[in-house]
Write a protein that holds these residues in place. Structure first.
Motif, PDB file in Angstrom:
ATOM      1  N   VAL A   1       1.038  -1.377  -0.001  1.00  0.00           N
ATOM      2  CA  VAL A   1      -0.013   0.160   0.001  1.00  0.00           C
ATOM      3  C   VAL A   1       0.716   0.395  -0.246  1.00  0.00           C
ATOM      4  O   VAL A   1       1.058   2.150  -0.892  1.00  0.00           O
TER       5      VAL A   1
ATOM      6  N   LEU B   1       1.737   6.733  -6.753  1.00  0.00           N
ATOM      7  CA  LEU B   1       0.602   7.881  -6.615  1.00  0.00           C
ATOM      8  C   LEU B   1       0.972   9.686  -5.778  1.00  0.00           C
ATOM      9  O   LEU B   1       0.180  10.090  -7.347  1.00  0.00           O
ATOM     10  N   LEU B   2       2.107   9.207  -5.586  1.00  0.00           N
ATOM     11  CA  LEU B   2       2.093  10.477  -4.864  1.00  0.00           C
ATOM     12  C   LEU B   2       3.556  11.248  -5.400  1.00  0.00           C
ATOM     13  O   LEU B   2       3.405  12.660  -6.194  1.00  0.00           O
ATOM     14  N   ILE B   3       4.802  10.877  -5.741  1.00  0.00           N
ATOM     15  CA  ILE B   3       5.472  11.123  -6.219  1.00  0.00           C
ATOM     16  C   ILE B   3       5.649  10.322  -7.803  1.00  0.00           C
ATOM     17  O   ILE B   3       6.167  11.512  -8.141  1.00  0.00           O
ATOM     18  N   ASN B   4       6.359   9.519  -7.670  1.00  0.00           N
ATOM     19  CA  ASN B   4       5.975   8.345  -9.565  1.00  0.00           C
ATOM     20  C   ASN B   4       5.981   7.201  -9.530  1.00  0.00           C
ATOM     21  O   ASN B   4       6.816   6.338  -8.814  1.00  0.00           O
ATOM     22  N   PRO B   5       5.415   6.424 -10.716  1.00  0.00           N
ATOM     23  CA  PRO B   5       5.520   4.944  -9.994  1.00  0.00           C
ATOM     24  C   PRO B   5       6.776   4.733 -10.661  1.00  0.00           C
ATOM     25  O   PRO B   5       6.227   3.510 -10.377  1.00  0.00           O
ATOM     26  N   VAL B   6       7.895   4.941 -11.106  1.00  0.00           N
ATOM     27  CA  VAL B   6       9.008   4.142 -11.223  1.00  0.00           C
ATOM     28  C   VAL B   6       8.375   3.727  -9.976  1.00  0.00           C
ATOM     29  O   VAL B   6      10.189   2.539 -10.455  1.00  0.00           O
ATOM     30  N   TYR B   7       8.837   4.152  -9.077  1.00  0.00           N
ATOM     31  CA  TYR B   7       9.128   3.451  -7.561  1.00  0.00           C
ATOM     32  C   TYR B   7       8.355   2.534  -7.799  1.00  0.00           C
ATOM     33  O   TYR B   7       9.389   1.240  -5.971  1.00  0.00           O
TER      34      TYR B   7
ATOM     35  N   ARG C   1      -0.574  18.847  -1.318  1.00  0.00           N
ATOM     36  CA  ARG C   1      -1.502  18.463  -2.219  1.00  0.00           C
ATOM     37  C   ARG C   1      -1.936  16.762  -2.549  1.00  0.00           C
ATOM     38  O   ARG C   1      -0.646  16.169  -2.095  1.00  0.00           O
ATOM     39  N   ALA C   2      -2.864  15.953  -2.303  1.00  0.00           N
ATOM     40  CA  ALA C   2      -3.186  15.279  -1.665  1.00  0.00           C
ATOM     41  C   ALA C   2      -2.769  13.712  -2.534  1.00  0.00           C
ATOM     42  O   ALA C   2      -1.840  13.123  -2.671  1.00  0.00           O
ATOM     43  N   THR C   3      -2.859  14.185  -4.099  1.00  0.00           N
ATOM     44  CA  THR C   3      -1.963  13.347  -5.027  1.00  0.00           C
ATOM     45  C   THR C   3      -0.927  13.951  -6.440  1.00  0.00           C
ATOM     46  O   THR C   3      -1.240  15.404  -6.379  1.00  0.00           O
ATOM     47  N   LEU C   4      -0.756  13.166  -7.333  1.00  0.00           N
ATOM     48  CA  LEU C   4      -0.056  14.259  -8.678  1.00  0.00           C
ATOM     49  C   LEU C   4      -1.859  14.501  -9.620  1.00  0.00           C
ATOM     50  O   LEU C   4      -1.057  14.414 -10.346  1.00  0.00           O
TER      51      LEU C   4
ATOM     52  N   GLY D   1       7.676  16.654 -10.771  1.00  0.00           N
ATOM     53  CA  GLY D   1       7.711  15.793 -10.910  1.00  0.00           C
ATOM     54  C   GLY D   1       8.563  14.984 -11.263  1.00  0.00           C
ATOM     55  O   GLY D   1       9.093  14.126 -10.939  1.00  0.00           O
ATOM     56  N   MET D   2       9.245  15.744 -12.184  1.00  0.00           N
ATOM     57  CA  MET D   2      10.063  14.810 -13.375  1.00  0.00           C
ATOM     58  C   MET D   2      11.437  15.138 -12.595  1.00  0.00           C
ATOM     59  O   MET D   2      12.576  15.255 -11.992  1.00  0.00           O
TER      60      MET D   2
ATOM     61  N   ILE E   1      12.298  15.251  -9.671  1.00  0.00           N
ATOM     62  CA  ILE E   1      13.082  14.772  -8.549  1.00  0.00           C
ATOM     63  C   ILE E   1      13.849  13.090  -9.809  1.00  0.00           C
ATOM     64  O   ILE E   1      14.513  12.667  -8.425  1.00  0.00           O
TER      65      ILE E   1
ATOM     66  N   GLY F   1       9.355   7.059 -16.656  1.00  0.00           N
ATOM     67  CA  GLY F   1       9.165   8.603 -15.803  1.00  0.00           C
ATOM     68  C   GLY F   1       8.316   8.992 -16.191  1.00  0.00           C
ATOM     69  O   GLY F   1       7.177   9.495 -15.856  1.00  0.00           O
TER      70      GLY F   1
ATOM     71  N   ALA G   1       4.827   7.626 -16.739  1.00  0.00           N
ATOM     72  CA  ALA G   1       4.194   7.383 -15.864  1.00  0.00           C
ATOM     73  C   ALA G   1       3.817   8.500 -15.328  1.00  0.00           C
ATOM     74  O   ALA G   1       2.069   8.074 -15.099  1.00  0.00           O
ATOM     75  N   LEU G   2       4.622   8.967 -14.916  1.00  0.00           N
ATOM     76  CA  LEU G   2       4.439  10.439 -14.115  1.00  0.00           C
ATOM     77  C   LEU G   2       2.387  11.084 -15.031  1.00  0.00           C
ATOM     78  O   LEU G   2       1.849  11.369 -14.334  1.00  0.00           O
TER      79      LEU G   2
ATOM     80  N   VAL H   1      -0.536   8.775 -14.042  1.00  0.00           N
ATOM     81  CA  VAL H   1      -1.168   9.048 -13.353  1.00  0.00           C
ATOM     82  C   VAL H   1      -1.369  10.639 -12.724  1.00  0.00           C
ATOM     83  O   VAL H   1      -2.870  10.903 -11.736  1.00  0.00           O
TER      84      VAL H   1
ATOM     85  N   LEU I   1      -9.159   5.033 -10.865  1.00  0.00           N
ATOM     86  CA  LEU I   1      -8.177   3.752 -11.078  1.00  0.00           C
ATOM     87  C   LEU I   1      -8.712   2.518 -10.823  1.00  0.00           C
ATOM     88  O   LEU I   1      -8.717   1.337 -11.105  1.00  0.00           O
TER      89      LEU I   1
ATOM     90  N   THR J   1      -5.276   2.098   0.191  1.00  0.00           N
ATOM     91  CA  THR J   1      -4.080   3.087  -0.917  1.00  0.00           C
ATOM     92  C   THR J   1      -5.059   4.245  -0.708  1.00  0.00           C
ATOM     93  O   THR J   1      -4.367   5.537  -0.644  1.00  0.00           O
TER      94      THR J   1
ATOM     95  N   LEU K   1      -3.719   7.855   0.625  1.00  0.00           N
ATOM     96  CA  LEU K   1      -3.895   9.122   0.012  1.00  0.00           C
ATOM     97  C   LEU K   1      -4.257  10.410   0.760  1.00  0.00           C
ATOM     98  O   LEU K   1      -4.204  11.051   0.440  1.00  0.00           O
TER      99      LEU K   1
END
Lengths: 222, 293
Positions: free
Chosen positions: A63, A70-76, B4-7, B66-67, B69, B121, B124-125, B128, B136, B153, B157
């Motif tokens: 989880v 969903l918060l940072i990046n799915p590559v992790y 913020r809650a999510t991307l 997001g990128m 990072i 990345g 995927a970003l 999302v 989802l 999940t 979040l």
């Protein structure tokens, strides 16, 4: 998820897992604010794997990584495997009594660091080309220059932050268990009041020791 | 850090309107193509396509954030490979800086790794960003993902921004009491109150779930309904066909792997090596400076 502890209501479990997962995520934020070279993103997993059982810990890890995706990046997302295996080591470790006193807890922390890093290194090497984007990359470059293979260098550098991280995580988890309501912690038998100054000394000693040992092994193996 | 809650960034673009399952198919198809590709130019071009799509979908600002990072890791992987290629010799040297020697194969392989992670990345970003998390999980429920996993999940979040705020309040409160805001000793006064207050939240949440008959065995419904529309099926068919064609095409050309043959023009090589080295050294200096305080 076979072993629902009899006396913990299911709604509690349905909430405890997400709260622990959120603590995992926020732990990463706290170490960032405090400028620490560790991650502390598995404390919630450790607590859950002790309180509810190893497989609930695995769920917490999964989880956590879904949330991070969903918060940072799915590559992790692949790192869910690390979180899950950590939960198994901690959960079953506590079952066989490795959380009972200070030396055993230290041992459990060290074992979990090695297991989790062994899981992480293939992901780092194959997906991230050996890079982590963290502090450990500096040590990786040092070990590479000393002539290590990429995966050896990545393991040797990541085990250092992982040791500090996981030893700290198990001791913090003990402190957190003490703060839990009695209903939740009746099952777990953990060490009383770990001496944190001693934990710090132990971490510093072990990390420096392993760093030197890795360097020595790499230099002599050339 | 944002609370913020999510991307997820709301919007009305074509990508926003697709069914989440369709978007998962697209993402999987892209992974199938991106992972075996051994050509940095194609990989960076694909990442560029993701950037254009992000602009078109109106999510560019958060996309950049997001990128960012992934940038330190991208520099590090290019740096490692350039100077210490993780492939069997022979290596053709480009130039030497002090103890370090840069190689053509290494620079090429490093750029493949960096391009691959940036392309993966980025897509995927983007996916999302244009998919509501609830949509989802409602969709994933339909293909057999357990309800509990989605529920947990989503609760996580919701909790993250709340706990994030709480953590910064706690750290500030402890600082006002004289806590040094860095170093290992600051962890305990920050973490323990956070956990204690979270446990209170666990009890409240458990009670409110109980009050809403969470444990009942009836069928769970969702406020948001997801349907596969005609356009979704069309996109899935096109994606699968295009991916199969692309895999065949790339496979015929050895996934455009010029690792052993490509020679960087000297000026390009010098520019890239300088960029990669400055990026990595800058990152290392940043981490060391933070550690020293």
């Amino acid at each position: 998820m076979s072993e629902v502890p009899g006396r913990i209501p299911p709604t509690y479990i349905a909430v405890l897992v997400p709260v622990a997962a959120a603590i995992n995520v926020v732990g990463g934020y706290i170490v960032n604010v405090l400028h620490l070279p560790v991650f502390l993103d598995m404390i919630g997993t450790c607590v859950v794997s002790w309180v509810l059982g190893p497989w609930w810990g695995v769920l917490t890890g999964v989880v956590t990584n879904f949330a991070i995706a969903l918060l940072i990046n799915p590559v992790y997302l692949p790192f869910a495997a690390c979180n899950a295996i950590g939960a198994l080591v901690w959960g079953y470790g506590a079952r066989i009594g490795l959380a009972k006193d200070f030396p055993r807890l230290l041992f459990l922390g060290i074992v979990s660091a090695f297991v989790i890093t062994s899981m992480a290194v293939p992901i780092y090497v194959f997906v991230f080309g050996g890079a982590t984007g963290h502090f450990a990359d500096i040590m990786t470059a040092v070990y590479l220059q000393m002539g290590a293979q990429l995966w050896v260098a990545v393991f040797s550098s990541n085990i250092l932050s992982s040791l500090a991280d996981k030893i700290l995580a198990v001791f913090l988890a003990v402190l957190i268990i003490e703060a839990l309501p009695p209903m939740l912690r009746y099952k777990v038998e953990v060490a009383k009041q770990p001496r944190l100054r001693v934990v710090m000394y132990a971490i510093v000693g072990i990390v420096i020791g392993v760093a030197l040992a890795a360097g020595f092994v790499i230099l002599t193996a050339k | 850090m944002s609370t913020r809650a999510t991307l997820y960034t709301p919007g009305q673009s074509f990508l926003h309107k697709l069914n989440p399952l369709t978007k998962m198919v697209i993402l999987l198809a892209l992974l199938v193509i991106i992972f075996p590709l051994m050509n940095p130019f194609i990989l960076f071009a694909l990442a560029g396509v993701a950037v254009l799509l992000a602009i078109a979908a109106g999510v560019f600002r958060d996309f950049v954030q997001g990128m960012s990072i992934l940038i330190p890791a991208a520099f590090a992987m290019a740096f490692f490979q350039t100077f210490w290629p993780a492939i069997p010799p022979p290596h053709r040297p480009i130039l030497s800086i002090g103890l370090l020697t840069a190689y053509h194969e290494g620079l090429y392989y490093g750029l493949v790794f960096a391009g691959r992670i940036l392309a993966m990345g980025a897509f995927a970003l983007l996916i999302v960003q244009v998919t509501h998390p609830v949509d989802l999980f409602v969709s994933l429920l339909k293909i057999g993902v357990p309800y509990m996993l989605g529920f947990m999940t989503l609760v996580t979040l919701q909790l993250v921004p709340i706990l994030m705020r709480e953590a910064s309040t706690i750290i500030q409160a402890q600082q006002s009491r004289g806590m040094k805001a860095r170093g290992l000793t600051a962890i305990i006064p920050s973490m323990i109150p956070l956990f204690a207050s979270s446990m209170e939240r666990v009890q409240q949440l458990a009670m409110s779930l109980e009050a809403r008959a969470f444990g009942s065995s009836g069928k769970k419904t969702s406020l948001r309904e997801m349907r596969m529309r005609g356009v979704d099926y069309a996109v899935v068919v096109v994606t699968v066909a295009a991916t199969a064609a692309a895999v065949l095409y790339f496979n015929q050309h050895g996934w455009f792997n010029y690792l052993r043959t490509y020679t960087f023009p000297l000026s390009l090589a010098v520019a890239l090596i300088a960029l990669v080295t400055i990026g990595f050294v800058g990152m290392a200096a940043y981490f060391l400076a933070r550690l020293a305080g």
